[in-house]
Design an enzyme around this catalytic site. Sequence first.
Site, PDB file in Angstrom:
ATOM      1  N   ASP A   1     -52.248  48.625  54.671  1.00  0.00           N
ATOM      2  CA  ASP A   1     -52.951  48.147  55.810  1.00  0.00           C
ATOM      3  C   ASP A   1     -52.094  47.109  56.237  1.00  0.00           C
ATOM      4  OD1 ASP A   1     -54.451  48.201  57.974  1.00  0.00           O
ATOM      5  OD2 ASP A   1     -56.160  48.214  57.177  1.00  0.00           O
TER       6      ASP A   1
HETATM    7  C1  BGC Z   1     -56.382  48.561  60.440  1.00  0.00           C
HETATM    8  C2  BGC Z   1     -55.600  49.966  60.380  1.00  0.00           C
HETATM    9  C3  BGC Z   1     -54.776  50.201  61.488  1.00  0.00           C
HETATM   10  C4  BGC Z   1     -53.595  48.850  61.462  1.00  0.00           C
HETATM   11  C5  BGC Z   1     -52.520  48.882  62.360  1.00  0.00           C
HETATM   12  C6  BGC Z   1     -55.375  47.436  60.896  1.00  0.00           C
HETATM   13  O1  BGC Z   1     -56.130  46.190  61.262  1.00  0.00           O
HETATM   14  O2  BGC Z   1     -57.258  48.463  59.597  1.00  0.00           O
HETATM   15  O3  BGC Z   1     -56.613  51.020  60.512  1.00  0.00           O
HETATM   16  O4  BGC Z   1     -54.013  51.420  61.459  1.00  0.00           O
HETATM   17  O5  BGC Z   1     -54.486  47.852  61.626  1.00  0.00           O
HETATM   18  O6  BGC Z   1     -52.928  48.507  63.572  1.00  0.00           O
END
Ligand code: BGC
Length: 754
Positions: A279
């Site tokens: 993530d």
């Molecule tokens: C989120 C993810 C997301 C990623 C990219 C993170 O803050 O938890 O679900 O895909 O950011 O934007």
Amino acid sequence: MRIPRNHFYRLSVVLFIASSLPVVIGAFAQQTPPADAPYKDANLSTEKRVADLLSRMTLEEKASMLAGSGWMESTPVERLGIPAIKMADGPLGVRSWAGSSAITNSAGNPAKVLTTSFPSGVAMAATWDRELVQREGQAIAQEVKALGRDMILGPTVNINRVPLWGRNFEGYGEDPYLTSQLAVAYIKGVQGEGVIPSLKHFDTNNEEFERHRIDAHVDERTLHEIYLPAFKAGVQEAGVWTVMSAYNKLNGIHCAENPDLLTGILQKEFGFKGFVVSDWGSTYSTAATVNAGMDLEMPGGSPMRSWLNTGQLQATGSGVGWLTADKVLAEVKAGTITESTIDANVTRILRVIFESGIFDHPHLGGGEVDTPAQRAVALQGATEGIVLLKNTGNLLPLDVHKLHSIAVIGPNAAVARTGGGGSSLVKPKYAIAPLDGIKERAGQSIQITYALGVSMEKEDPVQDTPEARAKSFGEAVDAAAKADIAVVVVGRYPKLESEGFDVKTMDLPAGQDDLIQAVEKANPHTIVVLNTGDPVTLTRWIDQTPALLDMWYGGQEGGHALASILFGDANPSGKLPVSMPKRFEDSPAASNYPGQNLKVDYAEGIYVGYRYYDTKNVEPAFPFGFGLSYATFAYSDLRVAHRKEFAGKVLSDQFLATLQVKNTGSRPGAEVVQLYIHDGHSKIDRPIHELKGFQRVDLQPGKTKTVAFTLDRAALSYWSPENKGWVADPGTFEIQIGASSRDVRLRAPLQLKP
Ligand code: BGC
């Protein structure tokens, strides 16, 4: 020519053994590969192509692939023609990939990416419609391709453990089976288009509170029965190409560096062969992360460096910049990461690059954005997802010919609340608010008045003064009193319900309960519409409310969908994918949330959602699986047959449950028939029942259909920590067929022989 996708999981892994590497690398590294190099041959198997390509890579090139090159791009290796994987956020549509959601959601967002806003995950879950979710995945993938991207960051499959999680709206509710089924459908839709999905967030990202620091303590059985099944199904039933590791710690170790999770469970137990992406900002070490099987750190390159420079990381506890090539190579030199480990990680990335087709056709394009077909999927999802919770005296559907006036009231009436906040919030070309939809459908003959009633916290400073509030409230009550019908649309909005923080309380935001009570007093024909992702407390007014609908966050077509249900063009068929507790304190994890000293104990264990309410006899406001229709359905003739079948040479248990469902109403409708198993004889404690099957059945008035479910031993099993596996204790189970978890209509025994 594309390689058939199922080769990916059928072929055995041909990893290069470390000892053979120096010779091969010596032969190929640094040379420009010939045009007929085997890895360029699309007719060869993925495994052969990966092995050949890997043998031509330098250690530096391989290390460079373990971190991104931008906010949403992996690192290409141009010498060898390895493209960057270009990503975009999902899962509820395609989002601008220009930067963090703080940037792209801001009013001055420079990015002009306008795409179809599909209903929230919880709304799609309320449809219980696998086929529709698969079409949604396909529609989203076509938009991904049209925009020159390769990968969509979704679906979100974290279980709704606590009614206050800020991201409950993104996921598919509280039940692992329903979540698994819909995740599989979404992934098949996406991968069928050659677009790469990412099953997220692995694992136990069930609260936003201190999401980088919180440590979820979860026992092995609970993990396997509640928090892992959707990931397992994604891997084994849909062959998902990537999984995203979660921000939090699980049992003391951050998910991105957790070998038990990434190697033990994901690779060894489930057989995952794709890659794990972190993530954004969820890595906290170099060697431990690479060695655990976390393959691609995101973001990378200059966005990562500027993020490091902001100093924000410390405040939130995020981590990034750990898998840069220099850091990885230093660990190789120090002997804490071996080259064969890097080979294994790069193999997993390359496999997906070949398998998805993006090596042969990088950023092919070819899809479309905002087509009538995509809009139709969004509308169907929003419509099927609306749940009719109460309809006293058949107030609904409204009859256009008998009405003269409708007052449409509430902070969510005139604005389209398409989704919750954060990285899933899509900017559509248009979005239909409830008021727009109602006006359009009602036509000229019905007078529509609108009143705000109460303003949302921090939304509009002009409305946020005591005087303005009193005025709005009075206008709403007045409008309600003068109209034949009042429709009050209440809920939250992205500033109050979002990724990044949890919802403060299950109660509706300030003033909305008072508004509903005052409107109901002024007009007995009041319809309350919930437009939010999490369950809300209904107790202050529900007994007086004649009609209640939950439209969740319905995406860009939410207002049309609502109007079609209100006026009876569509018959409600949504069923709750989450229980609606009466009070937050009634919910199973209430006393173990958000945790203490950054540790949250999942002490409720497997008793999540209805498994808790139904087993412990805690009455919810509305149970899991519940939803009314303008039709009625009769269930009969449940039969359970046991047959032993040859599956290859293995004699496996198979059970067939059949029943009849009849539409006994006067309108066409759809019923979601649910199958639960009850195990009263197991050696260990089990919930009173567990969902193991569901079917959506469309029925014309007076018509009957046979509904069939096939069950295997797995459906009867629990996770036994003692056996480290799934166990079904022989004996008599009960098959329960219900219209909700608390409305079991038919029961029949099922004998499992030793
Ligand atoms: C989120 C993810 C997301 C990623 C990219 C993170 O803050 O938890 O679900 O895909 O950011 O934007």
